[in-house]
Design an enzyme around this catalytic site. Sequence first.
Site, mmCIF file in Angstrom:
data_model
loop_
_atom_site.group_PDB
_atom_site.id
_atom_site.type_symbol
_atom_site.label_atom_id
_atom_site.label_comp_id
_atom_site.label_asym_id
_atom_site.label_seq_id
_atom_site.Cartn_x
_atom_site.Cartn_y
_atom_site.Cartn_z
ATOM 1 N N ASP A 1 13.888 24.319 44.105
ATOM 2 C CA ASP A 1 13.179 23.746 45.254
ATOM 3 C C ASP A 1 11.858 24.489 45.474
ATOM 4 O O ASP A 1 11.500 24.834 46.595
ATOM 5 C CB ASP A 1 14.043 23.764 46.513
ATOM 6 C CG ASP A 1 13.457 22.918 47.650
ATOM 7 O OD1 ASP A 1 12.505 22.145 47.398
ATOM 8 O OD2 ASP A 1 13.946 23.038 48.798
ATOM 9 N N ASN B 1 7.195 13.616 47.258
ATOM 10 C CA ASN B 1 6.594 13.707 48.594
ATOM 11 C C ASN B 1 5.140 14.164 48.485
ATOM 12 O O ASN B 1 4.733 15.207 48.985
ATOM 13 C CB ASN B 1 7.409 14.616 49.517
ATOM 14 C CG ASN B 1 7.597 16.020 48.985
ATOM 15 O OD1 ASN B 1 7.505 16.257 47.781
ATOM 16 N ND2 ASN B 1 7.862 16.960 49.879
#
EC number: 3.5.2.3
Length: 427
Positions: A302, A91
């Site tokens: 993450d 992303n």
Amino acid sequence: MAMKVTGGFILDENGEQVAKDVYIKDGKIVEHVADGDIRQQFDATGLLISPGFVDVHVHLREPGGEKKETIETGTKAAARGGFTTVAAMPNTRPVPDNAEQLDLLQARISETAVVRVLPYASITTRQLGQELTDFKALKEAGAFAFTDDGVGIQEAGMMLSAMKEAAALNMAVVAHCEDNSLINGGAVHEGHYAKAHGLNGIPSVCEAVHIARDVLLAEAAGAHYHVCHVSTKESVRTIRDAKKAGIRVTAEVTPHHLLLCEDDIIGKDPNFKMNPPLRAKEDRDALVAGLLDGTIDFIATDHAPHTAEEKSASLERAPFGIVGLETAFPLLYTHFVKPGTFTLKQLIDWLTVKPAQTFNLPYGTLQVGAAADLTLIDLKANETIDPSMFLSKGKNTPFAGWDCAGIPQATMVAGKTVYKKERITNE
């Protein structure tokens, strides 16, 4: 060039601590090197010699988000945290959705990364969920796996097509599970915290409904389906049932979802805002149980850095995400291993061999012939988490001020020291 790491200990198959010298030659672990051939020696007295940690869920932000993080700063943070291999989420801007962009990304990785970086490619063009990327070309260009992490694939037909393409190439589809129609403009979990603060909440079913859909699609496609950052008890139950049915599904959980729930949010601090959000205590308990019984396969951070300006906005307006590479092991060791919830071997496995095996990577092991990726840890050392000391550009953590034990002292990638503290000598 030959090296010897001396005075440390490893964990054997039973989790017992065994004194062990580790020999390295040409970047690989070898059985032995004659004393006369050793050119470098590390004093690891009293240190745990662990395989280098593997994190398959990291946001390095480059290209396009260099104010938040770069490949260089993110991999320096990884090295400080003991991670020797990380997988970079797509992303970014531009998205690595074609071979040309992936080639450019890999060139940048080669120039600036201090640990091994495996690049994801996106499932759909620009991560818009409308058109599949060319999986075959992206695999040939070096894609690690396919994901649109940051957003969920909304159309079942698109996900099924992606899984069929990936299965034909023996590649994994890695999913951020979130149904956009159920987000409700939420910033936190739909629970008592949201109600008490008058906030829109993201319900558990927003995540779980995608997992329930996708495990059936994975069964139909014969694909390896991997679930990112599981956060709800319903998700754990669905994954457990799918595994029992023989569906090829794997899953990860983050340190923050293991450590925190909505009860732990302090005021309206945006450093407690992440996606998926911190859920209820029963969800956190289900995640711990799911990790222990094998429903959840391993731990991934993450790592999601943001600027201080971005995270200084209100809870409602601040971006989702926290950093995690530099705090993962000390936090988990302190709060799960020391009290006896996890064994040390379990934690090490969940950070090394388990993610490596899940994605067929030749890392996360100290076996002879493996890459000499080592993390040397002082289990007795103590530190207070201080974001100003982070090597990551991102300082956005809810764990500032937490006291931790189990501090990485040095990190080696293919026999090269990429991070060290003062006690490692005689390089």
